[in-house]
Design a protein around this motif. Structure first.
Motif, mmCIF file in Angstrom:
data_model
loop_
_atom_site.group_PDB
_atom_site.id
_atom_site.type_symbol
_atom_site.label_atom_id
_atom_site.label_comp_id
_atom_site.label_asym_id
_atom_site.label_seq_id
_atom_site.Cartn_x
_atom_site.Cartn_y
_atom_site.Cartn_z
ATOM 1 N N GLU A 93 6.077 -5.936 -10.184
ATOM 2 C CA GLU A 93 5.484 -4.603 -10.241
ATOM 3 C C GLU A 93 4.056 -4.623 -9.704
ATOM 4 O O GLU A 93 3.643 -3.683 -9.017
ATOM 5 N N ASP A 94 3.325 -5.684 -10.017
ATOM 6 C CA ASP A 94 1.954 -5.822 -9.506
ATOM 7 C C ASP A 94 1.953 -5.891 -7.992
ATOM 8 O O ASP A 94 1.127 -5.264 -7.327
ATOM 9 N N ARG A 95 2.876 -6.663 -7.432
ATOM 10 C CA ARG A 95 2.956 -6.793 -5.975
ATOM 11 C C ARG A 95 3.280 -5.429 -5.346
ATOM 12 O O ARG A 95 2.655 -5.011 -4.382
ATOM 13 N N GLU A 96 4.250 -4.744 -5.913
ATOM 14 C CA GLU A 96 4.637 -3.449 -5.371
ATOM 15 C C GLU A 96 3.479 -2.453 -5.446
ATOM 16 O O GLU A 96 3.217 -1.704 -4.502
ATOM 17 N N SER A 97 2.779 -2.451 -6.555
ATOM 18 C CA SER A 97 1.644 -1.557 -6.732
ATOM 19 C C SER A 97 0.543 -1.853 -5.710
ATOM 20 O O SER A 97 -0.022 -0.938 -5.102
ATOM 21 N N PHE A 98 0.243 -3.144 -5.523
ATOM 22 C CA PHE A 98 -0.779 -3.528 -4.552
ATOM 23 C C PHE A 98 -0.358 -3.147 -3.143
ATOM 24 O O PHE A 98 -1.158 -2.603 -2.368
ATOM 25 N N GLU A 99 0.893 -3.432 -2.799
ATOM 26 C CA GLU A 99 1.377 -3.107 -1.453
ATOM 27 C C GLU A 99 1.275 -1.606 -1.186
ATOM 28 O O GLU A 99 0.835 -1.193 -0.111
ATOM 29 N N ASN A 100 1.655 -0.795 -2.151
ATOM 30 C CA ASN A 100 1.565 0.652 -1.978
ATOM 31 C C ASN A 100 0.119 1.094 -1.773
ATOM 32 O O ASN A 100 -0.173 1.898 -0.891
ATOM 33 N N ALA A 101 -0.780 0.569 -2.578
ATOM 34 C CA ALA A 101 -2.197 0.916 -2.457
ATOM 35 C C ALA A 101 -2.768 0.435 -1.124
ATOM 36 O O ALA A 101 -3.545 1.149 -0.473
ATOM 37 N N TYR A 102 -2.382 -0.762 -0.708
ATOM 38 C CA TYR A 102 -2.861 -1.331 0.552
ATOM 39 C C TYR A 102 -2.448 -0.455 1.730
ATOM 40 O O TYR A 102 -3.272 -0.067 2.559
ATOM 41 N N TYR A 103 -1.175 -0.125 1.811
ATOM 42 C CA TYR A 103 -0.685 0.664 2.939
ATOM 43 C C TYR A 103 -1.227 2.089 2.911
ATOM 44 O O TYR A 103 -1.492 2.690 3.958
ATOM 45 N N GLU A 104 -1.413 2.634 1.737
ATOM 46 C CA GLU A 104 -2.013 3.965 1.623
ATOM 47 C C GLU A 104 -3.451 3.942 2.146
ATOM 48 O O GLU A 104 -3.866 4.837 2.885
ATOM 49 N N LEU A 105 -4.197 2.906 1.781
ATOM 50 C CA LEU A 105 -5.571 2.778 2.246
ATOM 51 C C LEU A 105 -5.627 2.565 3.752
ATOM 52 O O LEU A 105 -6.422 3.193 4.455
ATOM 53 N N GLU A 106 -4.754 1.716 4.262
ATOM 54 C CA GLU A 106 -4.723 1.468 5.705
ATOM 55 C C GLU A 106 -4.400 2.760 6.470
ATOM 56 O O GLU A 106 -5.035 3.056 7.493
ATOM 57 N N ALA A 107 -3.467 3.525 5.982
ATOM 58 C CA ALA A 107 -3.115 4.790 6.620
ATOM 59 C C ALA A 107 -4.278 5.774 6.567
ATOM 60 O O ALA A 107 -4.555 6.468 7.559
ATOM 61 N N LYS A 108 -4.964 5.813 5.452
ATOM 62 C CA LYS A 108 -6.092 6.731 5.298
ATOM 63 C C LYS A 108 -7.212 6.362 6.271
ATOM 64 O O LYS A 108 -7.796 7.230 6.927
#
Length: 70
Positions: free
Chosen positions: A50-65
């Motif tokens: 769950e931690d990995r999934e949460s980090f990945e989602n936040a990472y890609y959201e930030l990169e897109a932003k």
């Protein structure tokens, strides 16, 4: 923190500062992946997944932003 900077970024501000921050993302990704993989190998707890999934989602959201800003 990069996310904090990007969240406060105002359109028309210095794009070079944002570009410099996006260049840091791959290094942060590699560091995180290395540490997270070690944690997962030593701990079978589903929380690690769950931690990995949460980090990945936040990472890609930030990169897109950031990509949108530049």
């Amino acid at each position: 923190m990069i996310k904090h900077y990007v969240d406060k970024f105002e359109q028309g501000a210095d794009n070079n500062a944002v570009c410099a921050r996006i260049k840091q993302l791959p290094s942060l990704w590699n560091d995180y992946t290395s540490v997270q993989t070690k944690l997962e190998l030593n701990d079978d707890d589903e929380d690690q997944e769950e931690d990995r999934e949460s980090f990945e989602n936040a990472y890609y959201e930030l990169e897109a932003k950031i990509t949108t800003l530049i």
